[in-house]
Design a protein around this motif. Structure first.
Motif, PDB file in Angstrom:
ATOM      1  N   LEU A 131      11.808   7.163   0.341  1.00 27.57           N
ATOM      2  CA  LEU A 131      10.868   6.040   0.360  1.00 27.57           C
ATOM      3  C   LEU A 131      11.030   5.312   1.687  1.00 27.57           C
ATOM      4  CD1 LEU A 131      11.175   4.395  -3.180  1.00 27.57           C
ATOM      5  CD2 LEU A 131       9.226   5.657  -2.265  1.00 27.57           C
ATOM      6  N   VAL A 132       9.959   5.230   2.460  1.00 28.59           N
ATOM      7  CA  VAL A 132       9.972   4.466   3.701  1.00 28.59           C
ATOM      8  C   VAL A 132       9.203   3.178   3.457  1.00 28.59           C
ATOM      9  CG1 VAL A 132       9.267   4.384   6.120  1.00 28.59           C
ATOM     10  CG2 VAL A 132      10.171   6.506   5.156  1.00 28.59           C
ATOM     11  N   CYS A 133       9.918   2.064   3.464  1.00 27.31           N
ATOM     12  CA  CYS A 133       9.296   0.749   3.260  1.00 27.31           C
ATOM     13  C   CYS A 133       8.988   0.155   4.624  1.00 27.31           C
ATOM     14  CB  CYS A 133      10.231  -0.171   2.476  1.00 27.31           C
ATOM     15  SG  CYS A 133      10.583   0.401   0.808  1.00 27.31           S
ATOM     16  N   ASP A 134       7.713   0.145   4.980  1.00 25.27           N
ATOM     17  CA  ASP A 134       7.301  -0.384   6.277  1.00 25.27           C
ATOM     18  C   ASP A 134       7.200  -1.903   6.177  1.00 25.27           C
ATOM     19  OD1 ASP A 134       6.331  -0.795   8.801  1.00 25.27           O
ATOM     20  OD2 ASP A 134       4.318  -0.029   8.382  1.00 25.27           O
ATOM     21  N   LEU A 135       8.112  -2.583   6.862  1.00 28.51           N
ATOM     22  CA  LEU A 135       8.184  -4.043   6.776  1.00 28.51           C
ATOM     23  C   LEU A 135       7.610  -4.731   8.012  1.00 28.51           C
ATOM     24  CD1 LEU A 135      11.807  -4.467   5.321  1.00 28.51           C
ATOM     25  CD2 LEU A 135       9.651  -4.038   4.116  1.00 28.51           C
ATOM     26  N   GLY A 184       3.735   0.251   2.537  1.00 30.40           N
ATOM     27  CA  GLY A 184       3.481  -0.746   3.568  1.00 30.40           C
ATOM     28  C   GLY A 184       3.403  -2.135   2.962  1.00 30.40           C
ATOM     29  N   PHE A 185       4.332  -3.015   3.351  1.00 32.21           N
ATOM     30  CA  PHE A 185       4.397  -4.378   2.830  1.00 32.21           C
ATOM     31  C   PHE A 185       3.685  -5.321   3.799  1.00 32.21           C
ATOM     32  CE2 PHE A 185       7.677  -2.209   0.619  1.00 32.21           C
ATOM     33  CZ  PHE A 185       7.988  -2.919  -0.527  1.00 32.21           C
ATOM     34  N   THR A 186       2.714  -6.089   3.276  1.00 34.22           N
ATOM     35  CA  THR A 186       1.996  -7.069   4.086  1.00 34.22           C
ATOM     36  C   THR A 186       2.018  -8.412   3.365  1.00 34.22           C
ATOM     37  OG1 THR A 186       0.497  -5.354   4.926  1.00 34.22           O
ATOM     38  CG2 THR A 186      -0.207  -7.640   5.179  1.00 34.22           C
ATOM     39  N   ARG A 232       0.860  -1.197   0.000  1.00 32.99           N
ATOM     40  CA  ARG A 232       0.000   0.000   0.000  1.00 32.99           C
ATOM     41  C   ARG A 232       0.885   1.232   0.000  1.00 32.99           C
ATOM     42  NH1 ARG A 232      -5.503   0.906   2.104  1.00 32.99           N
ATOM     43  NH2 ARG A 232      -5.824   3.142   2.214  1.00 32.99           N
ATOM     44  N   SER A 233       0.642   2.135  -0.932  1.00 38.72           N
ATOM     45  CA  SER A 233       1.419   3.357  -1.059  1.00 38.72           C
ATOM     46  C   SER A 233       0.646   4.528  -0.459  1.00 38.72           C
ATOM     47  CB  SER A 233       1.727   3.643  -2.536  1.00 38.72           C
ATOM     48  OG  SER A 233       2.388   4.880  -2.683  1.00 38.72           O
ATOM     49  N   VAL A 234       1.321   5.308   0.396  1.00 38.09           N
ATOM     50  CA  VAL A 234       0.706   6.465   1.043  1.00 38.09           C
ATOM     51  C   VAL A 234       1.684   7.627   0.949  1.00 38.09           C
ATOM     52  CG1 VAL A 234      -0.299   7.393   3.158  1.00 38.09           C
ATOM     53  CG2 VAL A 234      -0.500   4.955   2.667  1.00 38.09           C
TER      54      VAL A 234
END
Length: 316
Positions: free
Chosen positions: A248-252, A219-221, A208-210
């Motif tokens: 780019l902040v990749c929330d893992l 946000g990676f799920t 999901r890109s915000v």
């Protein structure tokens, strides 16, 4: 199903189960108070729809509290209630008079109100309402700052830009929102994580890109351990990079597993713009360390949402 459609579906399910006494009251009271402010009422109704979506996984009482607060969060704009001229406090005072202290606290403190109260010299007035914390407060802020002034769904970054344009960059509202932005964005991340945990996806990986001002959050799920998942990640990274964010902040945090190919994709992403890997779980972090060669340019790994946003956002 779209974001708003899923919220409306949740609302219909609640009505069918008889779960909405406080919500019906809140909707009626907000509709009465905002009847002369049609754009504000439209915004309010859409915030409430978003609240149904954001209520997933919460206990029933908190779901009802969230949706009721969404309906009531802007009632302080009503001419009937204006006193201090600061709508969170004026709305909260009304709710306190009606014997609704929990709702009053949520309304008083929504969307960074504590910072704006300080800028306005209204800290004592706000102090009569205990600051709420936890998922309901986060979700109310999320719903408000992802809903535009006439009800359109927006990302938090464009919403902040709209506030600056509408009020002027030197206004109290603009200065307060800029100061509070990291905390507001952190509430968005926490809410998205909680909702993702409660809404399993049929796909191996969902991204999901915000947009958050100069930062784009991905946000990676799920699992990044198959060709299909790697392709999903590659396309999401390319699309986000095309928006030319500062970072780019990749929330893992919600990523369950990562194989060699997935790790290589995240490593390849460590090119301009700057890439930050946020809160990888222990297994995912171990995979990054195992599969990424020491000589490779490694992405920055950061623990903590506020830390990641405050350290790596280039906004003034």
């Amino acid at each position: 199903m779209t974001f708003s459609d899923s919220g409306r579906a949740a609302g219909r399910a609640a009505r069918a189960s008889g779960r909405e006494d406080v919500i019906l009251w809140a909707a009626g009271e907000a509709g009465r108070l905002l009847a002369d402010l049609p754009a504000r009422w439209q915004h309010t109704q859409e915030v409430a729809i978003h609240a149904w979506w954001a209520a997933v996984g919460l206990p029933r009482q908190e779901q009802e509290l969230l949706v009721a607060a969404a309906y009531l969060h802007d009632v302080g704009y009503s001419a009937e209630l204006v006193d201090t001229g600061f709508h969170p406090v004026d709305g909260a005072r009304h709710l306190l008079r009606l014997g609704r202290p929990e709702l009053a606290s949520l309304v008083a403190h929504h969307s960074g109100a504590a910072v704006e109260a300080r800028h306005r010299g209204l800290e004592r007035e706000l102090a009569q309402f205990p600051p709420p914390d936890g998922s309901v407060a986060d979700a109310l802020t999320y719903c408000d700052i992802t809903t535009g002034p006439t009800g359109e769904t927006v990302d938090p970054g464009p919403r902040l830009e709209e506030v600056l344009r509408r009020h002027g960059p030197d206004s109290v509202v603009a200065r307060a929102r800029l100061e509070a932005r990291v905390d507001l964005y952190a509430a968005v991340v926490r809410t998205l994580r909680r909702v993702a945990a409660g809404r399993p996806t049929a796909e191996p990986l969902d991204v999901r890109s915000v947009r958050m001002a100069c930062t784009t959050l991905l946000g990676f799920t799920g699992r990044l351990d198959s060709a299909e998942a790697v392709d999903t990640a590659r396309r999401a990274l390319a699309d986000a990079r095309g928006e030319q964010p500062h970072t780019l902040v990749c929330d893992l945090a919600m990523l369950d597993s990562l194989d060699r190919v997935g790790a290589a994709e995240l490593t390849a992403a460590a090119q301009p713009p700057r890439v930050v890997l946020l809160d990888p779980p222990p297994g995912v972090r171990a995979s990054l360390e195992r599969y990424v060669p020491q000589e490779a340019r490694r992405p920055v790994v950061v623990a903590g949402v506020a830390e990641a946003l405050s350290m790596h956002c280039g906004c003034g």
